[in-house]
Scaffold this motif. Structure first.
Motif, PDB file in Angstrom:
ATOM      1  N   ASP A 221      39.221  31.550  37.390  1.00 32.60           N
ATOM      2  CA  ASP A 221      39.053  31.996  38.682  1.00 32.60           C
ATOM      3  C   ASP A 221      39.435  31.037  39.518  1.00 32.60           C
ATOM      4  O   ASP A 221      39.131  29.712  39.502  1.00 32.60           O
ATOM      5  CB  ASP A 221      37.577  32.594  38.798  1.00 32.60           C
ATOM      6  CG  ASP A 221      37.324  32.984  40.162  1.00 32.60           C
ATOM      7  OD1 ASP A 221      37.542  34.311  40.181  1.00 32.60           O
ATOM      8  OD2 ASP A 221      36.653  32.294  40.727  1.00 32.60           O
ATOM      9  N   PRO A 223      41.808  34.466  40.402  1.00 30.24           N
ATOM     10  CA  PRO A 223      42.795  35.215  39.983  1.00 30.24           C
ATOM     11  C   PRO A 223      44.284  34.804  40.527  1.00 30.24           C
ATOM     12  O   PRO A 223      44.371  35.089  41.825  1.00 30.24           O
ATOM     13  CB  PRO A 223      42.523  36.919  39.792  1.00 30.24           C
ATOM     14  CG  PRO A 223      41.176  36.806  39.998  1.00 30.24           C
ATOM     15  CD  PRO A 223      40.584  35.483  40.714  1.00 30.24           C
ATOM     16  N   GLY A 224      45.366  34.427  39.643  1.00 30.66           N
ATOM     17  CA  GLY A 224      46.426  34.191  40.257  1.00 30.66           C
ATOM     18  C   GLY A 224      46.658  32.425  40.427  1.00 30.66           C
ATOM     19  O   GLY A 224      47.946  32.087  40.561  1.00 30.66           O
ATOM     20  N   GLN A 237      47.432  38.464  38.436  1.00 25.78           N
ATOM     21  CA  GLN A 237      46.296  39.293  38.892  1.00 25.78           C
ATOM     22  C   GLN A 237      46.439  40.666  38.267  1.00 25.78           C
ATOM     23  O   GLN A 237      45.503  41.283  37.880  1.00 25.78           O
ATOM     24  CB  GLN A 237      46.387  39.375  40.394  1.00 25.78           C
ATOM     25  CG  GLN A 237      46.154  37.745  40.973  1.00 25.78           C
ATOM     26  CD  GLN A 237      46.197  37.914  42.440  1.00 25.78           C
ATOM     27  OE1 GLN A 237      45.658  38.599  43.065  1.00 25.78           O
ATOM     28  NE2 GLN A 237      47.323  37.216  43.112  1.00 25.78           N
ATOM     29  N   GLN A 240      45.224  40.791  34.636  1.00 30.16           N
ATOM     30  CA  GLN A 240      43.775  40.810  34.566  1.00 30.16           C
ATOM     31  C   GLN A 240      43.100  42.089  34.915  1.00 30.16           C
ATOM     32  O   GLN A 240      42.019  42.301  34.611  1.00 30.16           O
ATOM     33  CB  GLN A 240      43.040  39.422  35.602  1.00 30.16           C
ATOM     34  CG  GLN A 240      43.597  38.181  35.144  1.00 30.16           C
ATOM     35  CD  GLN A 240      42.949  37.172  36.104  1.00 30.16           C
ATOM     36  OE1 GLN A 240      42.035  37.353  36.660  1.00 30.16           O
ATOM     37  NE2 GLN A 240      43.489  36.028  35.737  1.00 30.16           N
ATOM     38  N   LEU A 287      46.317  42.665  46.205  1.00 30.93           N
ATOM     39  CA  LEU A 287      46.302  41.314  45.701  1.00 30.93           C
ATOM     40  C   LEU A 287      46.187  40.141  46.569  1.00 30.93           C
ATOM     41  O   LEU A 287      46.467  40.418  47.658  1.00 30.93           O
ATOM     42  CB  LEU A 287      47.464  41.246  44.616  1.00 30.93           C
ATOM     43  CG  LEU A 287      47.734  42.201  43.580  1.00 30.93           C
ATOM     44  CD1 LEU A 287      49.039  42.052  42.826  1.00 30.93           C
ATOM     45  CD2 LEU A 287      46.386  42.359  42.832  1.00 30.93           C
ATOM     46  N   PRO A 291      45.922  32.335  46.197  1.00 28.91           N
ATOM     47  CA  PRO A 291      44.469  32.564  45.469  1.00 28.91           C
ATOM     48  C   PRO A 291      43.581  31.219  46.015  1.00 28.91           C
ATOM     49  O   PRO A 291      42.558  31.266  45.988  1.00 28.91           O
ATOM     50  CB  PRO A 291      44.748  32.471  44.013  1.00 28.91           C
ATOM     51  CG  PRO A 291      46.158  32.025  43.876  1.00 28.91           C
ATOM     52  CD  PRO A 291      46.872  32.466  45.273  1.00 28.91           C
TER      53      PRO A 291
END
Length: 517
Positions: A221, A223-224, A237, A240, A287, A291
């Motif tokens: 974490d 994500p990405g 992403q 997941q 998305l 991140p």
């Protein structure tokens, strides 16, 4: 005619750019932080300059205490009266007459059996507790040292957030060393700025081990994170979320077509129809392309306003300089007077005295100039302060300069990096200077900032079935008395990062469809 040399006496005026004048000009355009640093440097090299303590000395401190007395006195009087009124009603009850043990029995609040080690009453005036209480920022004793930054929660950086997760996915110590090296090469957005082959050579390991560790790190974490490209970031992403099917993979691999809005080619490459493509675009939009952006690398600093504007009791506006941004510098005349008026010391201190006096006059003139410009801005933009941004008047530097009898360059220096706190919010002084937009049928002109606000409001209020084109916005603005060309509307719309009507129609329909699910 014979040539001869003659002497003439002529008187003229000229403006010479002296070092003192250049210093005054520089002080005028300095920010609060820059001015504080400059004064600290001057105090360090000038023995006659002093910065007064925060406690306040002399007349200024006495005036500050006198100004605080009415509020403190009123507060104390009101508090005592309220306490006495309550005391009359509670004096006949258990509140005043009961002993601590009796109160505990009647209220069923005897904690001696719950905390047996705390049977003896604790004195609240213990020296160590009093000293701790006095040092607290919120206490009365420490009110002068009160700082909101003391209550700001500590920020967790991206690297610290990842370091807490790595031991759970990489039990081997060698893999953790590789992971730590890769963490150190992340940028602020969370992307990996390292080559796998170079990292393997530098760490003395195989590229396969680097790829294996990197694949494990990409499951962390947020994500990405640890992606090397935007396509890889989106793919991580989607995996997941279990949405990385062949059609979505084709879409991610052709992001350049998505940037060009070439939906025909995307439908052909992904093998989907228009409805499915809109659903895929809606998922892509949800998305996070950066991140690591949620973890701030630096500490944000609060802006301190230079001018404070608030309504007065007579209905006008009260304009004041913020005392927190006004530098206070004292010239030690007593020290200078004790110096013997001979030798090199006197010559040096005379130069220091002249420089100190010039600095104090320059600071005073700077404060007066800022006050003049701010007062004229408030007078010109009174409608904005009362009604909002829709009533922001067009204003330029020349108008303010002519009103306060100063040059435009002086007004420009004053408005640079200076902020004004108003009931409408905190604004830079340059915010109030906008170009004029002509009105329909010769009416009052409109401010460019107010026009941009109207365009933004119209676009935000449009529905997916009635998206406004630039021509529609022009017609609606003309009904409101604003004469604006279509290309100007497009320029303002693009400057505000607002997409065209075709793009907004597609996006709004996709969002409406997703919201319907």
């Amino acid at each position: 005619m014979a040539l001869s040399a003659n002497l003439f006496l002529r008187q003229n005026q000229s403006l010479v750019m002296t070092p003192q004048l250049m210093q005054s000009i520089q002080l005028l355009q300095m920010t609060h932080v820059e001015l504080t640093q400059f004064i600290a440097q001057e105090v360090e090299k000038n023995p006659l300059l002093e910065i007064p303590s925060s406690d306040g000395d002399g007349d200024a401190g006495e005036r500050g205490e006198a100004a605080d007395e009415p509020y403190s006195q009123q507060t104390e009087d009101a508090g005592d009266g309220d306490y006495e009124a309550r005391g009359e009603t509670l004096s006949g009850d258990w509140y005043d007459n009961g002993s601590p043990s009796r109160l505990s029995d009647e209220l069923d609040a005897n904690y001696s059996n719950v905390f047996p080690d705390d049977g003896a009453p604790q004195r609240l005036d213990a020296p160590e507790l009093v000293s701790q209480w006095k040092s607290m920022p919120g206490s009365a004793e420490g009110a002068d040292n009160y700082d909101l930054d003391d209550f700001v929660a500590g920020q967790v950086s991206l690297r610290d957030h990842l370091a807490q997760q790595i031991p759970f996915i990489l039990p081997d110590m060698a893999d953790r060393l590789i992971a730590q090296n890769l963490v150190d090469q992340l940028d602020d957005a969370g992307y990996l700025q390292a080559d796998v082959a170079e990292a393997g050579e530098r760490l003395g390991t195989d590229a396969e081990d680097i790829e294996r560790v990197l694949a494990a790190l990409q499951t962390l974490d947020p994500p990405g994170v640890f992606a090397r490209t935007l396509a890889e970031c989106l793919a991580i992403q989607l995996r997941q979320k279990d949405r990385f099917d062949p059609a979505m993979q084709a879409l991610v691999e052709n992001l350049e077509l998505l940037a060009r809005r070439d939906f025909v080619s995307l439908k052909r490459l992904c093998g989907v129809d228009e409805e499915d493509l809109l659903d895929m675009l809606a998922e892509i939009r949800q998305l996070n392309p950066k991140p690591g952006s949620g973890f701030e690398a630096g500490v944000s600093e609060a802006i301190t306003p230079d001018v404070v504007v608030r309504p007065s009791s007579d209905g006008a506006w009260l304009v004041e300089l913020n005392p927190d941004t006004l530098p206070r510098v004292l010239v030690n005349q007593t020290y200078f007077s004790h110096i013997t008026k001979n030798g090199e010391d006197y010559a040096f201190l005379s130069e220091c005295l002249q420089s100190a006096n010039w600095l104090t006059r320059s600071l005073d003139q700077r404060a007066k100039t800022i006050m003049k410009v701010a007062s004229e801005i408030v007078r010109q933009q009174d409608a904005f302060l009362v009604h909002g941004v829709d009533h922001l008047r067009p204003l330029n530097l020349k108008t303010v300069a002519e009103a306060i009898k100063m040059h435009e360059s002086t007004v420009s220096r004053v408005t640079s990096n200076k902020y004004m706190l108003t009931p409408r919010g905190l604004f830079e002084l340059k915010y109030f200077f906008t170009v004029s937009i002509s009105a329909v049928a010769g009416g009052d002109s409109h401010s460019a900032e107010a026009v941009r606000h109207k365009i933004r409001t119209l676009i935000m209020q449009e529905s997916p079935d009635a998206v406004l084109s630039d021509d529609d916005i022009v017609d609606m603005l003309k009904k409101g008395g604003i004469d604006l060309a279509r290309r100007t509307v497009a320029k303002y719309r693009e400057a505000m990062n607002i997409a065209s009507s075709v793009q907004r129609r597609r996006e709004k329909r996709a969002l409406a469809k997703v919201a319907g699910f």
